[in-house]
Scaffold this motif. Structure first.
Motif, short mmCIF file in Angstrom:
data_model
loop_
_atom_site.label_atom_id
_atom_site.label_comp_id
_atom_site.label_asym_id
_atom_site.label_seq_id
_atom_site.Cartn_x
_atom_site.Cartn_y
_atom_site.Cartn_z
N VAL A 41 0.86 -1.18 0.00
CA VAL A 41 0.00 0.00 0.00
C VAL A 41 0.90 1.23 0.00
O VAL A 41 1.77 1.35 0.86
CB VAL A 41 -0.92 0.01 1.24
N VAL A 74 -1.64 6.69 0.70
CA VAL A 74 -2.92 6.05 1.04
C VAL A 74 -3.03 5.85 2.56
O VAL A 74 -4.08 6.10 3.15
CB VAL A 74 -3.08 4.71 0.29
N ILE A 75 -1.93 5.45 3.17
CA ILE A 75 -1.91 5.28 4.62
C ILE A 75 -2.13 6.61 5.32
O ILE A 75 -2.87 6.70 6.30
CB ILE A 75 -0.58 4.64 5.07
N TYR A 76 -1.49 7.69 4.81
CA TYR A 76 -1.66 9.01 5.42
C TYR A 76 -3.10 9.49 5.31
O TYR A 76 -3.64 10.09 6.25
CB TYR A 76 -0.71 10.02 4.78
N LYS A 77 -3.73 9.25 4.18
CA LYS A 77 -5.15 9.63 4.03
C LYS A 77 -6.02 8.85 5.00
O LYS A 77 -6.93 9.40 5.63
CB LYS A 77 -5.62 9.38 2.60
N LEU A 78 -5.74 7.56 5.13
CA LEU A 78 -6.52 6.73 6.05
C LEU A 78 -6.35 7.21 7.49
O LEU A 78 -7.33 7.31 8.24
CB LEU A 78 -6.11 5.27 5.92
N LEU A 79 -5.12 7.53 7.87
CA LEU A 79 -4.88 8.03 9.23
C LEU A 79 -5.57 9.38 9.45
O LEU A 79 -6.13 9.63 10.53
CB LEU A 79 -3.38 8.14 9.50
N PHE A 95 -8.31 10.54 7.94
CA PHE A 95 -9.75 10.34 8.06
C PHE A 95 -10.12 9.60 9.35
O PHE A 95 -11.19 9.82 9.91
CB PHE A 95 -10.31 9.61 6.83
N THR A 96 -9.24 8.73 9.83
CA THR A 96 -9.48 8.07 11.11
C THR A 96 -9.48 9.10 12.23
O THR A 96 -10.35 9.08 13.12
CB THR A 96 -8.41 7.00 11.38
N TYR A 123 -14.51 10.48 2.87
CA TYR A 123 -13.52 9.43 2.62
C TYR A 123 -13.87 8.63 1.36
O TYR A 123 -12.98 8.32 0.56
CB TYR A 123 -13.41 8.49 3.82
N ALA A 175 -11.57 8.38 -1.97
CA ALA A 175 -11.14 7.07 -2.45
C ALA A 175 -11.52 6.86 -3.90
O ALA A 175 -10.74 6.31 -4.69
CB ALA A 175 -11.74 5.98 -1.57
N GLU A 185 -9.21 8.96 -6.14
CA GLU A 185 -7.89 8.37 -6.24
C GLU A 185 -7.90 7.16 -7.16
O GLU A 185 -6.98 6.96 -7.95
CB GLU A 185 -7.40 7.95 -4.86
#
Length: 113
Positions: free
Chosen positions: A34, A38-43, A45-46, A87, A91, A94
């Motif tokens: 990954v 993508v990880i930064y966006k997930l973090l 939004f979390t 989110y 997604a 992207e």
């Protein structure tokens, strides 16, 4: 009664690293599964999913709704849905941009050949 173990076969734990090394002429692929963005966006939004609804509740319970926790809870639930929809939109955008980049690379490779 016991069974005999076949000695010639190695288990995964007994194999050497050279058993898993790439073959001659083959390149090793060590890219992450990954991408980091993508990880930064997930973090992000979390974090927003935690902070936005709780912050909305505590900001609106006394200031906007004058102590009515039902309406403040409803506004917090709406904020959670807003973050979730945001989110999903990010997604999808992207995913579309990745598909466009792949199509552009394929188009360029056809021009060079």
């Amino acid at each position: 009664m016991t069974t005999r173990r076949i000695v010639s076969e190695k288990t995964v734990l007994e194999r050497d690293d050279k058993d898993f090394a790439p073959k001659a002429g083959e390149k090793s692929n060590i890219t992450p599964a990954v991408p980091a963005h993508v990880i930064y966006k997930l973090l992000g939004f979390t974090f927003a999913m935690i902070v936005a609804p709780i912050g909305t509740y505590f900001l609106t319970v006394d200031t906007v709704f004058k102590g009515n926790s039902t309406w403040a809870g409803a506004s917090a639930a709406i904020m959670a849905n807003v973050v979730l929809i945001g989110y999903v939109i990010v997604a999808f955008q992207e995913d579309q941009s990745d598909a466009l980049e792949a199509a552009e690379k394929e188009k360029e490779s056809k021009k060079t050949t």
